[in-house]
Motif scaffolding. Structure first.
Motif, PDB file in Angstrom:
ATOM      1  N   GLU A  98       6.308 -40.349 -49.977  1.00 57.87           N
ATOM      2  CA  GLU A  98       7.570 -41.398 -50.485  1.00 57.87           C
ATOM      3  C   GLU A  98       6.779 -42.251 -51.663  1.00 57.87           C
ATOM      4  O   GLU A  98       7.231 -42.407 -52.854  1.00 57.87           O
ATOM      5  CB  GLU A  98       8.208 -42.123 -49.279  1.00 57.87           C
ATOM      6  CG  GLU A  98       9.187 -41.422 -48.759  1.00 57.87           C
ATOM      7  CD  GLU A  98       8.587 -40.622 -47.508  1.00 57.87           C
ATOM      8  OE1 GLU A  98       7.274 -40.976 -47.301  1.00 57.87           O
ATOM      9  OE2 GLU A  98       9.187 -39.546 -47.222  1.00 57.87           O
ATOM     10  N   GLU A  99       5.469 -42.739 -51.229  1.00 63.27           N
ATOM     11  CA  GLU A  99       4.848 -43.609 -52.140  1.00 63.27           C
ATOM     12  C   GLU A  99       4.318 -42.792 -53.175  1.00 63.27           C
ATOM     13  O   GLU A  99       4.578 -43.283 -54.415  1.00 63.27           O
ATOM     14  CB  GLU A  99       3.504 -44.278 -51.357  1.00 63.27           C
ATOM     15  CG  GLU A  99       4.013 -45.403 -50.415  1.00 63.27           C
ATOM     16  CD  GLU A  99       2.658 -46.024 -49.947  1.00 63.27           C
ATOM     17  OE1 GLU A  99       1.658 -45.654 -49.877  1.00 63.27           O
ATOM     18  OE2 GLU A  99       3.096 -47.040 -49.116  1.00 63.27           O
ATOM     19  N   LYS A 100       4.087 -41.392 -53.177  1.00 66.22           N
ATOM     20  CA  LYS A 100       3.488 -40.686 -54.273  1.00 66.22           C
ATOM     21  C   LYS A 100       4.822 -40.298 -54.873  1.00 66.22           C
ATOM     22  O   LYS A 100       4.454 -40.329 -56.210  1.00 66.22           O
ATOM     23  CB  LYS A 100       3.063 -39.357 -53.639  1.00 66.22           C
ATOM     24  CG  LYS A 100       1.654 -39.502 -53.074  1.00 66.22           C
ATOM     25  CD  LYS A 100       1.120 -38.166 -52.264  1.00 66.22           C
ATOM     26  CE  LYS A 100      -0.329 -38.592 -51.781  1.00 66.22           C
ATOM     27  NZ  LYS A 100      -0.941 -37.387 -51.024  1.00 66.22           N
ATOM     28  N   GLY A 101       5.860 -40.292 -54.567  1.00 69.56           N
ATOM     29  CA  GLY A 101       7.062 -39.934 -55.160  1.00 69.56           C
ATOM     30  C   GLY A 101       7.201 -41.223 -56.263  1.00 69.56           C
ATOM     31  O   GLY A 101       7.630 -41.013 -57.511  1.00 69.56           O
ATOM     32  N   LEU A 102       7.124 -42.541 -55.625  1.00 71.48           N
ATOM     33  CA  LEU A 102       7.523 -43.513 -56.472  1.00 71.48           C
ATOM     34  C   LEU A 102       6.239 -43.955 -57.530  1.00 71.48           C
ATOM     35  O   LEU A 102       6.653 -44.013 -58.719  1.00 71.48           O
ATOM     36  CB  LEU A 102       7.584 -44.716 -55.526  1.00 71.48           C
ATOM     37  CG  LEU A 102       8.794 -44.716 -54.616  1.00 71.48           C
ATOM     38  CD1 LEU A 102       8.855 -45.906 -53.784  1.00 71.48           C
ATOM     39  CD2 LEU A 102      10.031 -45.055 -55.389  1.00 71.48           C
ATOM     40  N   VAL A 103       5.026 -43.420 -57.282  1.00 70.19           N
ATOM     41  CA  VAL A 103       4.073 -43.446 -58.202  1.00 70.19           C
ATOM     42  C   VAL A 103       4.341 -42.418 -59.530  1.00 70.19           C
ATOM     43  O   VAL A 103       4.334 -42.827 -60.508  1.00 70.19           O
ATOM     44  CB  VAL A 103       2.403 -43.111 -57.816  1.00 70.19           C
ATOM     45  CG1 VAL A 103       1.629 -43.108 -58.768  1.00 70.19           C
ATOM     46  CG2 VAL A 103       2.190 -44.184 -56.738  1.00 70.19           C
ATOM     47  N   GLU A 104       4.947 -41.322 -59.022  1.00 71.60           N
ATOM     48  CA  GLU A 104       5.213 -40.373 -60.112  1.00 71.60           C
ATOM     49  C   GLU A 104       6.373 -40.873 -60.999  1.00 71.60           C
ATOM     50  O   GLU A 104       6.688 -40.571 -62.309  1.00 71.60           O
ATOM     51  CB  GLU A 104       5.713 -39.090 -59.511  1.00 71.60           C
ATOM     52  CG  GLU A 104       4.476 -38.180 -58.976  1.00 71.60           C
ATOM     53  CD  GLU A 104       3.500 -37.839 -60.272  1.00 71.60           C
ATOM     54  OE1 GLU A 104       3.952 -37.430 -61.414  1.00 71.60           O
ATOM     55  OE2 GLU A 104       2.240 -37.897 -60.266  1.00 71.60           O
TER      56      GLU A 104
END
Lengths: 218, 261
Positions: A98-104
Motif C-alpha cells: 500500500e505504501e509503495k502504491g502511494l509512492v507510485e
C-alpha cells in the motif's frame, strides 16, 4: 567524454547542475551509493553527439553506467537504485504494498501533473533568456495557473500527511527537489511555495536533508 | 456437544474445549467464509472509470492480462461527476481512473497498473518481471515505462487532442500544434524503430507493462489520419500488430470501440 578509470562506482553522465541529474544524484546519496559524475557540456550540445546518442537515443541527460549496464530516464534510475539497495540508506519506496502504491501515485503525479507546468516556467523564464530564445508570455501565464492548481492540491494533501506518500520521505518528494529549487531561487516564483503553509513547511523539510545540500555543492 | 466435559474443568480449559468443538462443527461454514486470497480479495477491487477512456483502458488491459477481477464503476463525465466533491475526495485532480482496494484509494493510471502488477505478481502475465528476480529486466521495463510517460505520450497527446477532442468541444483543430506535434512525435518513433529492430518488445524479448501502456493512445493514432506513422516503420508496425492482437488487448480495443447504431 573521457572514459573513467574507476569501474567500481556508478557513473552519472551529465552536468551536476542539470535538474534530472540532480534527481539521480540526490537518490544515490540517500541510498549511500558511490558515484562519479562524468560532466558533459549540454550548452554545446554534447548530448546530441553520436557517441552520447548510443547511450541515450533521446539525447537528454542523465544516463548512468554501472559496469557494462546502462540506464536512462531519471525516475527509472531512481527506482532501480532504490530497489537494488533497499536494505541500505533511506527507504525511498515504502515498506508495504500500500505504501509503495502511494509512492507510485505521487511520483506519477509529479511526472504527469507537476513537471509539465514547472518545466515550462523554468524553460521560458530561466533557460530561454540565457540561450537567447524568446519568452512566450502566454505559456508562462498558463503554466503558472496550472501549477497553482496542482499546488493547491498539494497543500490539501500535506495538511493531512507530512510527506506526499505518507509519514515518510520517499522518491515522490525527492523527485520534486531539482525543478522546485529553480522555481524558488532563480525565477522569482518563491511565493507559489511560500503562500501555501503546508507546502512551504514540506519544502523546508525536504531541502534541509543532507543529500540535497550535498547535491547543490557538486 | 458433550457438556459433561465442562463440569469441573478449569475455565481456560473449558473455553479451549468449547471453541475446539465449535470449530469442528462449523468448519465447513468457516472454510467457505475464509477469504480466498486471490478471488475474493480481487472482488473487492473497484475501478472508477469508463472503457472508452484511454487511461481507464490502460488499467483494464493490466487487469485482463493478469486475470484480476474488478468491478468497473462508471463515472458520468458528461454530467461532470468527476468534478463533484465525492469524486474529488477520491482523486483531487478530478480525472479517471481511480482504484479502490479496501482502505486504499489510488489514482494515476500508471501507479495503479504498477500496484496491481506487484500485488498480483504470481498470477497472469508477469508485467514487471518480478517473478524471476531479475532486477535489470525490471529496470528495463522501468526505463521504457518512463519513455512512454515522458516522451511518447507527451508527443502524441496534443495531436490526438486537436484531432479527436477539440472538435467535440466546439473548437477548430489547431494545425500548428498538430504539425509541430508530428515533427516531435516522428523523432520519438524513429528511436522506437531502432529499438524494436533489436528487441521484440520494448524492454526485451518479453511483453511487459511498458508495451501495455502504449495500447490505448496508439489505438487512437491508428484511427487517425496518421496511422501510417506506425505502418511505415516496419519494426514499430510489427510490434503494434503483436501487442494489439493479444486477447487482453483485443478486449480493451473492443471496449474502446463505440457500439454501432
Amino acid at each position: 567524454m573521457e572514459a573513467s578509470k574507476n569501474t567500481m562506482v556508478v557513473k552519472v553522465i551529465g552536468p551536476p547542475y542539470a535538474s534530472c541529474s540532480r534527481r539521480v544524484l540526490a537518490c544515490l546519496i540517500e541510498k549511500e551509493v558511490e558515484f562519479e559524475i562524468i560532466p558533459i557540456d549540454i550548452l554545446k550540445g554534447e548530448q546530441k553527439s553520436p557517441e552520447f546518442l548510443k547511450l541515450q537515443p533521446f539525447g537528454v541527460v542523465p544516463v548512468i553506467q554501472d559496469g557494462d549496464y546502462t540506464l536512462y530516464e531519471s525516475r527509472a534510475i531512481m527506482r532501480y537504485y532504490s530497489e537494488k539497495y533497499k536494505s541500505q540508506g533511506t527507504d525511498l519506496l515504502g515498506k508495504t504494498l500500500e505504501e509503495k502504491g502511494l509512492v507510485e501515485q505521487w511520483l506519477e503525479t509529479e511526472g504527469q501533473n507537476y513537471h509539465p507546468p514547472i518545466y515550462n516556467l523554468i524553460l521560458h523564464l530561466l533557460f530561454h533568456p540565457k540561450l537567447g530564445f524568446p519568452v512566450d508570455d502566454k505559456i508562462v501565464k498558463e503554466s503558472e495557473e496550472k501549477l497553482e492548481k496542482v499546488l493547491d492540491i498539494y497543500e490539501e494533501r500535506l495538511s493531512k500527511s507530512k510527506y506526499l506518500a505518507g509519514e515518510f520521505f520517499s522518491l515522490a518528494d525527492l523527485s520534486h527537489l531539482p525543478f522546485t529549487h529553480y522555481l524558488v531561487h532563480d525565477i522569482g516564483r518563491a511565493y507559489l511555495i511560500r503562500n501555501r503553509k503546508h507546502v512551504s513547511a514540506w519544502w523546508d523539510d525536504i531541502t534541509s536533508r543532507e543529500s540535497w545540500k550535498k547535491v547543490l555543492q557538486l | 456437544m458433550n457438556l459433561t466435559l465442562f463440569k469441573g474443568g478449569e475455565p481456560l480449559v473449558k473455553r479451549t474445549i468449547f471453541f475446539f468443538l465449535l470449530s469442528i462443527c462449523f468448519s465447513p461454514v468457516i472454510y467457505k467464509l475464509l477469504p480466498d486470497p486471490i478471488h475474493t480479495s480481487s472482488m473487492a477491487l473497484k475501478l472508477y472509470g469508463i472503457p472508452m477512456s484511454t487511461c481507464t483502458a490502460r488499467v483494464l488491459a493490466c487487469t485482463y492480462e493478469k486475470n484480476i477481477e474488478v468491478q468497473l464503476v462508471p463515472v458520468t463525465l458528461a454530467a461532470g461527476e468527476h468534478k463533484q466533491p465525492s469524486f474529488l475526495a477520491k482523486n483531487p485532480f478530478g480525472v479517471i481512473p481511480v482504484l479502490e482496494d479496501g482502505d486504499l484509494t489510488l489514482f494515476e493510471s500508471r501507479a495503479i497498473t504498477a500496484y496491481l502488477s506487484k500485488k498480483y505478481k504470481e498470477q497472469g502475465e508477469d508485467l514487471l518481471r518480478l517473478k524471476g528476480g531479475n532486477l535489470k529486466e525490471e529496470a528495463m521495463v522501468g526505463l521504457w515505462l518512463e519513455v512512454e510517460s515522458q516522451q511518447y505520450s507527451p508527443a502524441i497527446t496534443p495531436i490526438l487532442y486537436e484531432h479527436f477532442f477539440a472538435p467535440r468541444r466546439g473548437k477548430i483543430p489547431n494545425q500548428k500544434v498538430i504539425e509541430d506535434g508530428l515533427v516531435k512525435f516522428e523523432k520519438v518513433l524513429d528511436v522506437y524503430e531502432s529499438r524494436l529492430s533489436q528487441s521484440k518488445y520494448l524492454a526485451g524479448d518479453f511483453y511487459s507493462l511498458a508495451d501495455l501502456h502504449h495500447l490505448s493512445f496508439t489505438l487512437y493514432l491508428m484511427r487517425s489520419p496518421w496511422a501510417s506513422l506506425i505502418s511505415s516503420r516496419p519494426h514499430v508496425n510489427a510490434w503494434w500488430e503483436c501487442i494489439s492482437s493479444r486477447p487482453a488487448s483485443q478486449k480493451v480495443i473492443q471496449g474502446m470501440t463505440p457500439a454501432e447504431k
